[in-house]
Design an enzyme around this catalytic site. Structure first.
Site, PDB file in Angstrom:
ATOM      1  N   GLY A  11      -0.026  11.128 -45.480  1.00 14.94           N
ATOM      2  CA  GLY A  11      -1.084  10.132 -45.401  1.00 14.94           C
ATOM      3  C   GLY A  11      -1.576   9.698 -46.764  1.00 14.94           C
ATOM      4  O   GLY A  11      -1.077  10.149 -47.801  1.00 14.94           O
ATOM      5  N   ARG A  35       6.115  16.379 -41.099  1.00 15.44           N
ATOM      6  CA  ARG A  35       7.131  15.946 -40.138  1.00 15.44           C
ATOM      7  C   ARG A  35       8.375  15.400 -40.836  1.00 15.44           C
ATOM      8  O   ARG A  35       9.475  15.438 -40.284  1.00 15.44           O
ATOM      9  CB  ARG A  35       6.564  14.850 -39.228  1.00 15.44           C
ATOM     10  CG  ARG A  35       5.548  15.333 -38.208  1.00 15.44           C
ATOM     11  CD  ARG A  35       5.195  14.179 -37.276  1.00 15.44           C
ATOM     12  NE  ARG A  35       4.202  14.530 -36.293  1.00 15.44           N
ATOM     13  CZ  ARG A  35       4.461  15.137 -35.134  1.00 15.44           C
ATOM     14  NH1 ARG A  35       5.700  15.487 -34.852  1.00 15.44           N
ATOM     15  NH2 ARG A  35       3.491  15.397 -34.281  1.00 15.44           N
ATOM     16  N   ARG A  36       8.170  14.866 -42.020  1.00 12.55           N
ATOM     17  CA  ARG A  36       9.280  14.276 -42.769  1.00 12.55           C
ATOM     18  C   ARG A  36       9.059  14.535 -44.250  1.00 12.55           C
ATOM     19  O   ARG A  36       7.933  14.841 -44.666  1.00 12.55           O
ATOM     20  CB  ARG A  36       9.365  12.772 -42.505  1.00 12.55           C
ATOM     21  CG  ARG A  36       8.130  11.991 -42.945  1.00 12.55           C
ATOM     22  CD  ARG A  36       8.257  10.498 -42.649  1.00 12.55           C
ATOM     23  NE  ARG A  36       7.161   9.727 -43.213  1.00 12.55           N
ATOM     24  CZ  ARG A  36       5.980   9.567 -42.648  1.00 12.55           C
ATOM     25  NH1 ARG A  36       5.731  10.138 -41.479  1.00 12.55           N
ATOM     26  NH2 ARG A  36       5.045   8.836 -43.230  1.00 12.55           N
ATOM     27  N   TYR A 124     -14.556   9.484 -32.339  1.00 11.72           N
ATOM     28  CA  TYR A 124     -14.197   9.776 -33.730  1.00 11.72           C
ATOM     29  C   TYR A 124     -15.165  10.759 -34.391  1.00 11.72           C
ATOM     30  O   TYR A 124     -14.736  11.836 -34.850  1.00 11.72           O
ATOM     31  CB  TYR A 124     -14.104   8.464 -34.528  1.00 11.72           C
ATOM     32  CG  TYR A 124     -13.604   8.667 -35.940  1.00 11.72           C
ATOM     33  CD1 TYR A 124     -12.240   8.648 -36.212  1.00 11.72           C
ATOM     34  CD2 TYR A 124     -14.480   8.866 -37.002  1.00 11.72           C
ATOM     35  CE1 TYR A 124     -11.756   8.835 -37.507  1.00 11.72           C
ATOM     36  CE2 TYR A 124     -14.018   9.059 -38.292  1.00 11.72           C
ATOM     37  CZ  TYR A 124     -12.661   9.031 -38.535  1.00 11.72           C
ATOM     38  OH  TYR A 124     -12.191   9.226 -39.815  1.00 11.72           O
ATOM     39  N   LYS A 128     -14.370  14.883 -35.271  1.00  6.75           N
ATOM     40  CA  LYS A 128     -14.506  15.391 -36.639  1.00  6.75           C
ATOM     41  C   LYS A 128     -15.545  16.507 -36.703  1.00  6.75           C
ATOM     42  O   LYS A 128     -15.354  17.525 -37.385  1.00  6.75           O
ATOM     43  CB  LYS A 128     -14.903  14.252 -37.586  1.00  6.75           C
ATOM     44  CG  LYS A 128     -13.864  13.148 -37.728  1.00  6.75           C
ATOM     45  CD  LYS A 128     -12.590  13.648 -38.375  1.00  6.75           C
ATOM     46  CE  LYS A 128     -11.635  12.513 -38.671  1.00  6.75           C
ATOM     47  NZ  LYS A 128     -10.365  12.978 -39.281  1.00  6.75           N
TER      48      LYS A 128
END
Length: 218
Positions: A11, A35-36, A124, A128
């Site tokens: 991110g 993930r990658r 949201y 959090k």
């Protein structure tokens, strides 16, 4: 020097964090669980592991002996839907925190959000807030919550909320550092948070993030 592992490394904040950690003299080893492969993440100290976040516990061996955990995991409801958002921003984050605690990690640094509130009626801030509360109950030696305002970063996808937010906060930023911070500044503050002697649960608001980022040295 310390060792660390990072989740959420693909991110905006996480990718900046990994780049800084690769150059930092404060860390001798950095395990990146993603993930990658992370673009631009290079360096002898970086160890990249491809993971399935639904089975994150299978990577417990990869973080044994690590001192610090950095978590910048997050998605949006618009991108992943309500269920997908909760899965990433709550379930995956908690999996990382529990794995860290079970393997002796002493410090946990989390990217949360301004307005986090477990009692909120809205998904949201409620999510959090729940995560902040639940990780706090794990009793890390040090748990630092980053609550940035609007995050300034280049993203591959267009986010209308951030676009409108920038229109509002840009002029305000001339008078106060309470409203927004860059992804790089947040990453710098995250690293600085691990270097303080203060222990226990801490919350760094946007102003604190900006102030600490200015003190950052590799």
């Amino acid at each position: 020097m310390s060792s660390a592992f990072v989740v959420g490394a693909t991110g905006a904040v996480g990718s900046e964090l990994v780049k800084l950690l690769a150059e930092s003299t404060k860390f001798s080893k950095v395990v990146v669980l993603a993930r990658r492969p992370v673009d631009g993440a290079t360096g002898d100290k970086l160890i990249q592991k491809t993971v399935d976040f639904d089975k994150l516990e299978e990577n417990a061996e990869d973080i044994q002996g690590v001192d610090v955990a950095f978590c910048a995991l997050g998605t949006t409801r618009g991108k992943s839907g309500a269920d997908g958002f909760y899965k990433v921003d709550h379930d995956y984050v908690m999996s990382a925190a529990k794995m860290a605690k079970e393997n002796g990690v002493k410090q946990f640094v989390l990217v949360s959000s301004v307005g986090a509130d477990a009692s909120s009626r809205f998904l949201y801030p409620k999510t959090k807030g729940e995560v902040e509360k639940e990780i706090g109950e794990l009793n890390f030696e040090k748990f630092v919550i980053m609550r940035p305002g609007l995050i300034e970063a280049k993203r591959p996808e267009f986010r209308i909320g951030e676009f409108l937010g920038k229109i509002v906060t840009a002029p305000l930023g001339l008078f106060s550092n309470r409203f927004s911070s860059s992804a790089t500044a947040i990453a710098q503050a995250m690293i600085n948070a691990t270097q303080t002697e203060e222990t226990g649960n801490q919350i760094w608001n946007n102003s604190k993030i900006v102030e600490e980022s200015k003190k950052y040295t590799a």
